[in-house]
Design a protein around this motif. Structure first.
Motif, PDB file in Angstrom:
ATOM      1  N   GLU A 116      26.103  -6.275  55.584  1.00 32.29           N
ATOM      2  CA  GLU A 116      25.848  -7.719  55.696  1.00 32.29           C
ATOM      3  C   GLU A 116      24.963  -8.191  54.556  1.00 32.29           C
ATOM      4  O   GLU A 116      25.197  -9.259  53.975  1.00 32.29           O
ATOM      5  CB  GLU A 116      25.206  -8.017  57.051  1.00 32.29           C
ATOM      6  CG  GLU A 116      26.228  -7.957  58.181  1.00 32.29           C
ATOM      7  CD  GLU A 116      25.581  -7.945  59.560  1.00 32.29           C
ATOM      8  OE1 GLU A 116      26.324  -8.045  60.534  1.00 32.29           O
ATOM      9  OE2 GLU A 116      24.338  -7.806  59.640  1.00 32.29           O
ATOM     10  N   ALA A 117      23.958  -7.361  54.212  1.00 27.68           N
ATOM     11  CA  ALA A 117      23.072  -7.730  53.110  1.00 27.68           C
ATOM     12  C   ALA A 117      23.856  -7.809  51.803  1.00 27.68           C
ATOM     13  O   ALA A 117      23.680  -8.755  51.016  1.00 27.68           O
ATOM     14  CB  ALA A 117      21.953  -6.702  52.984  1.00 27.68           C
ATOM     15  N   ALA A 118      24.729  -6.821  51.595  1.00 28.56           N
ATOM     16  CA  ALA A 118      25.509  -6.829  50.361  1.00 28.56           C
ATOM     17  C   ALA A 118      26.395  -8.069  50.292  1.00 28.56           C
ATOM     18  O   ALA A 118      26.502  -8.720  49.252  1.00 28.56           O
ATOM     19  CB  ALA A 118      26.369  -5.567  50.287  1.00 28.56           C
ATOM     20  N   ARG A 119      26.994  -8.389  51.435  1.00 26.86           N
ATOM     21  CA  ARG A 119      27.851  -9.576  51.460  1.00 26.86           C
ATOM     22  C   ARG A 119      27.034 -10.835  51.218  1.00 26.86           C
ATOM     23  O   ARG A 119      27.460 -11.754  50.522  1.00 26.86           O
ATOM     24  CB  ARG A 119      28.573  -9.666  52.794  1.00 26.86           C
ATOM     25  CG  ARG A 119      29.842  -8.873  52.854  1.00 26.86           C
ATOM     26  CD  ARG A 119      30.881  -9.588  53.712  1.00 26.86           C
ATOM     27  NE  ARG A 119      30.273 -10.296  54.829  1.00 26.86           N
ATOM     28  CZ  ARG A 119      30.117  -9.758  56.027  1.00 26.86           C
ATOM     29  NH1 ARG A 119      30.548  -8.558  56.252  1.00 26.86           N
ATOM     30  NH2 ARG A 119      29.547 -10.451  56.987  1.00 26.86           N
ATOM     31  N   ALA A 120      25.831 -10.847  51.794  1.00 31.93           N
ATOM     32  CA  ALA A 120      24.987 -12.021  51.618  1.00 31.93           C
ATOM     33  C   ALA A 120      24.610 -12.204  50.155  1.00 31.93           C
ATOM     34  O   ALA A 120      24.392 -13.312  49.693  1.00 31.93           O
ATOM     35  CB  ALA A 120      23.732 -11.882  52.469  1.00 31.93           C
ATOM     36  N   LEU A 121      24.557 -11.075  49.416  1.00 32.65           N
ATOM     37  CA  LEU A 121      24.254 -11.161  47.983  1.00 32.65           C
ATOM     38  C   LEU A 121      25.482 -11.588  47.187  1.00 32.65           C
ATOM     39  O   LEU A 121      25.424 -11.718  45.982  1.00 32.65           O
ATOM     40  CB  LEU A 121      23.768  -9.813  47.466  1.00 32.65           C
ATOM     41  CG  LEU A 121      22.383  -9.384  47.917  1.00 32.65           C
ATOM     42  CD1 LEU A 121      22.100  -7.975  47.463  1.00 32.65           C
ATOM     43  CD2 LEU A 121      21.335 -10.353  47.385  1.00 32.65           C
ATOM     44  N   GLY A 122      26.599 -11.757  47.878  1.00 33.61           N
ATOM     45  CA  GLY A 122      27.798 -12.243  47.211  1.00 33.61           C
ATOM     46  C   GLY A 122      28.698 -11.151  46.672  1.00 33.61           C
ATOM     47  O   GLY A 122      29.568 -11.401  45.848  1.00 33.61           O
ATOM     48  N   MET A 123      28.486  -9.917  47.119  1.00 32.64           N
ATOM     49  CA  MET A 123      29.372  -8.847  46.650  1.00 32.64           C
ATOM     50  C   MET A 123      30.755  -8.994  47.274  1.00 32.64           C
ATOM     51  O   MET A 123      30.895  -9.411  48.412  1.00 32.64           O
ATOM     52  CB  MET A 123      28.791  -7.492  47.045  1.00 32.64           C
ATOM     53  CG  MET A 123      27.627  -7.043  46.213  1.00 32.64           C
ATOM     54  SD  MET A 123      27.272  -5.325  46.597  1.00 32.64           S
ATOM     55  CE  MET A 123      25.829  -5.051  45.606  1.00 32.64           C
ATOM     56  N   ARG A 124      31.749  -8.609  46.493  1.00 33.32           N
ATOM     57  CA  ARG A 124      33.110  -8.641  47.024  1.00 33.32           C
ATOM     58  C   ARG A 124      33.392  -7.306  47.697  1.00 33.32           C
ATOM     59  O   ARG A 124      32.609  -6.368  47.596  1.00 33.32           O
ATOM     60  CB  ARG A 124      34.094  -8.871  45.878  1.00 33.32           C
ATOM     61  CG  ARG A 124      33.821 -10.139  45.142  1.00 33.32           C
ATOM     62  CD  ARG A 124      34.639 -10.161  43.873  1.00 33.32           C
ATOM     63  NE  ARG A 124      36.066 -10.003  44.203  1.00 33.32           N
ATOM     64  CZ  ARG A 124      37.000 -10.810  43.728  1.00 33.32           C
ATOM     65  NH1 ARG A 124      36.670 -11.806  42.938  1.00 33.32           N
ATOM     66  NH2 ARG A 124      38.257 -10.598  44.026  1.00 33.32           N
ATOM     67  N   PHE A 125      34.565  -7.209  48.374  1.00 34.49           N
ATOM     68  CA  PHE A 125      34.889  -6.009  49.153  1.00 34.49           C
ATOM     69  C   PHE A 125      34.810  -4.752  48.289  1.00 34.49           C
ATOM     70  O   PHE A 125      34.201  -3.762  48.675  1.00 34.49           O
ATOM     71  CB  PHE A 125      36.287  -6.140  49.769  1.00 34.49           C
ATOM     72  CG  PHE A 125      36.696  -4.929  50.550  1.00 34.49           C
ATOM     73  CD1 PHE A 125      36.167  -4.691  51.803  1.00 34.49           C
ATOM     74  CD2 PHE A 125      37.608  -4.016  50.028  1.00 34.49           C
ATOM     75  CE1 PHE A 125      36.528  -3.574  52.533  1.00 34.49           C
ATOM     76  CE2 PHE A 125      37.973  -2.887  50.749  1.00 34.49           C
ATOM     77  CZ  PHE A 125      37.436  -2.678  51.994  1.00 34.49           C
ATOM     78  N   GLY A 126      35.401  -4.832  47.098  1.00 35.70           N
ATOM     79  CA  GLY A 126      35.419  -3.671  46.212  1.00 35.70           C
ATOM     80  C   GLY A 126      34.008  -3.224  45.860  1.00 35.70           C
ATOM     81  O   GLY A 126      33.691  -2.040  45.871  1.00 35.70           O
ATOM     82  N   GLN A 127      33.137  -4.205  45.590  1.00 36.43           N
ATOM     83  CA  GLN A 127      31.754  -3.889  45.230  1.00 36.43           C
ATOM     84  C   GLN A 127      31.008  -3.296  46.411  1.00 36.43           C
ATOM     85  O   GLN A 127      30.258  -2.332  46.265  1.00 36.43           O
ATOM     86  CB  GLN A 127      31.036  -5.154  44.747  1.00 36.43           C
ATOM     87  CG  GLN A 127      31.491  -5.603  43.383  1.00 36.43           C
ATOM     88  CD  GLN A 127      30.877  -6.940  43.039  1.00 36.43           C
ATOM     89  OE1 GLN A 127      30.960  -7.887  43.830  1.00 36.43           O
ATOM     90  NE2 GLN A 127      30.253  -7.028  41.869  1.00 36.43           N
ATOM     91  N   VAL A 128      31.226  -3.881  47.608  1.00 43.30           N
ATOM     92  CA  VAL A 128      30.552  -3.374  48.803  1.00 43.30           C
ATOM     93  C   VAL A 128      30.944  -1.916  49.007  1.00 43.30           C
ATOM     94  O   VAL A 128      30.111  -1.064  49.295  1.00 43.30           O
ATOM     95  CB  VAL A 128      30.940  -4.215  50.046  1.00 43.30           C
ATOM     96  CG1 VAL A 128      30.329  -3.597  51.295  1.00 43.30           C
ATOM     97  CG2 VAL A 128      30.473  -5.638  49.880  1.00 43.30           C
ATOM     98  N   MET A 129      32.236  -1.618  48.827  1.00 44.76           N
ATOM     99  CA  MET A 129      32.716  -0.245  49.002  1.00 44.76           C
ATOM    100  C   MET A 129      32.087   0.674  47.970  1.00 44.76           C
ATOM    101  O   MET A 129      31.553   1.726  48.278  1.00 44.76           O
ATOM    102  CB  MET A 129      34.242  -0.202  48.830  1.00 44.76           C
ATOM    103  CG  MET A 129      35.002  -0.727  50.015  1.00 44.76           C
ATOM    104  SD  MET A 129      34.697   0.299  51.435  1.00 44.76           S
ATOM    105  CE  MET A 129      34.376  -0.937  52.642  1.00 44.76           C
TER     106      MET A 129
END
Lengths: 214, 297
Positions: A116-129
């Motif tokens: 959730e934190a990564a998404r909140a920073l605006g990371m896309r799916f590929g980046q989160v992975m």
């Protein structure tokens, strides 16, 4: 022990073949396993379904049946590869499913807040992975992955059934000539145990190094 | 490991908005197209080499051949049943021995487990085939297959059961002892019933792996599915067709077992430990993900 020292060249070459098959297919299995896991938790239903089918297929079909299919049957359809390449590809595809199972259980240990934190920073799916989920998932499953690698090493012996000269089939060949079965099979068994023990120790060390203290 | 239903992975994504939905759609289409291309290329290649001709497939549907393969399947199931019948009790015994307080019991169990976990089954089979007969030990063909498989699988089962025993809270044993039970009583009536129930899904998964292992009957010429398939191909030369059919049969039989394992796994509340996952699962608060999933779902 005479029998083994007399055919030292064969033993060395066979050991090399076993290690080569194991190393390359281990690498392949790791890459496949991670990719399949990512597909399995992606938001694309089609990819999820494909990854699920992939894992189920290879978990439920015997490796030997796949080897026979790949080595003896597929040439009928004009798909001819060198023998050892065929074995490596089959083994990598097969163990990739087991790697995927292990890595997925690692994904389950990644705290939801991280994602959730990564998404909140605006990371896309590929980046989160790439930056959050996969590194932590892998670090959580070093031991299970070590066990998969040991199983892979054991499974390289099946290459003997399709006439690859690796350690197990070398044992047979030497025994055919020297007829000292107990010594020869015990020595080869000990070699497998030693290799497996190395893998186990390596996994243990690696785990201590990378384990995430929570 | 407990299989998370897909909605519990919901924390990976937002509720999809129009853009995310469009993106998922695009990727769906792309992957379908890629898969279709691969499938078409494969089928085209098979067709080019005349492997798809109906006269190469219909023979496998004939009652004679179906029955021939069915006898093989029966052999596979018999071998799997025999191996399971011996390796389950042996595995449980080994697991108990390995968790014993007496080194005299523990050490042999450790040696047995580690030995048969790290020596290829095929090598054990070769020992049965080529080494033991020279010493006058020559069991029937079923046992040449079954004994190595029992050794290997009991070691694997022992590790599964041991993980179950270790994951049980220590208070269970302590409570039993404080009630005046002997250690053997505690193991029999407190520890084992609970840990066996907890690892049942993993044991069913091990059955799948055991059933797959019986395909090594191919090596010892035991009448099981893969051996029969190989004999069949030497007559009819329909290699691809026969092996594809056999692969499908394995997929159906083992697939239903795997499905059963998944069902059982979903039913148990506690996360089920895998042998080597014991440390990782205990490091995480059990069910830490569940509330998250519930919130989103």
């Amino acid at each position: 022990m005479d029998a083994l020292t007399h055919s030292g060249d064969l033993v060395a070459e066979a050991l090399g073949t076993t290690l080569l098959i194991a190393a390359i297919s281990a690498l392949g299995a790791l890459v496949i396993g991670v990719l399949v896991t990512v597909a399995r938790i992606s938001s694309v239903p089609v990819l999820r379904a494909i990854a699920f089918c992939y894992v189920q297929f290879f978990l439920n079909v015997p490796l030997l049946a796949l080897l026979l299919l790949a080595v003896f049957a597929l040439p009928d359809a004009g798909l001819i590869m060198p023998l050892s390449t065929t074995v490596i590809v089959t083994l990598a595809l097969y163990e990739g499913a087991y790697v995927a199972e292990a890595v997925r259980s690692g994904v389950n240990t990644v705290a939801s807040g991280e994602v959730e934190a990564a998404r909140a920073l605006g990371m896309r799916f590929g980046q989160v992975m790439r930056k959050i989920v996969v590194p932590q998932a892998l670090r959580a499953v070093v031991q299970p992955l070590g066990n998969v690698m040991i199983a892979l090493l054991m499974n390289t012996a099946l290459a003997a059934t399709v006439r690859v000269v690796e350690l197990t089939s070398a044992a047979n060949r030497i025994n055919n000539v020297a007829a000292q079965p107990i010594v020869i099979y015990a020595a080869v068994g000990a070699a497998y145990m030693a290799m497996a023990m190395c893998l186990g120790l390596l996994a243990g060390r690696l785990e201590k190094r990378v384990a995430i203290v929570r | 490991m407990k299989t998370l239903p897909s909605h519990q992975l919901a924390y990976l994504y937002d509720n999809p908005g129009p853009l995310a939905r469009r993106r998922a759609m695009v990727w769906s289409i792309v992957s379908v197209v890629v898969i279709a291309c691969v499938a078409v290329a494969g089928l085209w290649q098979l067709d080019e080499s005349e492997q798809l001709d109906s006269d190469r497939w219909t023979p496998l549907l004939s009652p004679d051949i179906a029955e021939y393969l069915f006898v093989g399947l029966r052999g596979t199931l018999v071998a799997a049943a025999v191996v399971a019948a011996f390796s389950l009790p042996l595995g449980v015994l080994l697991a108990v021995a390995r968790t014993s307080h007496s080194a005299l019991v523990r050490v042999p169990a450790i040696i047995f487990i580690e030995l048969f976990r790290t020596v290829p089954v095929l090598l054990l089979i070769y020992v049965m085939l080529f080494a033991l007969p020279t010493y006058g030990i020559n069991p029937g063909v079923l046992w040449k297959l079954a004994i190595p498989l029992v050794l290997a699988n009991s070691a694997a089962i022992a590790e599964i059961v041991r993980a179950g025993i270790l994951s049980l809270p220590r208070g269970q044993t302590e409570a039993g002892l404080s009630l005046g039970m002997r250690r053997s009583q505690v193991v029999r009536s407190v520890v084992l019933p609970q840990s066996l129930r907890n690892v049942t899904p993993s044991l069913v998964s091990q059955l799948v792996s055991l059933l797959k292992d019986t395909s090594l009957g191919y090596v010892v010429a035991f009448t099981e599915l893969l051996y029969r398939a190989q004999v069949l191909t030497s007559y009819n030369r329909l290699l691809i067709q026969t092996y594809v059919v056999v692969t499908l049969v394995y997929l159906i039989v083992n697939g239903s077992l795997s499905l059963l394992a998944a069902r059982l796994r979903a039913r148990t509340d506690a996360p089920v430990p895998l042998p080597a996952l014991a440390t990782t699962t205990s490091a995480v608060t059990p069910g830490a993900l569940a509330p998250e999933g519930a919130r989103h779902g």
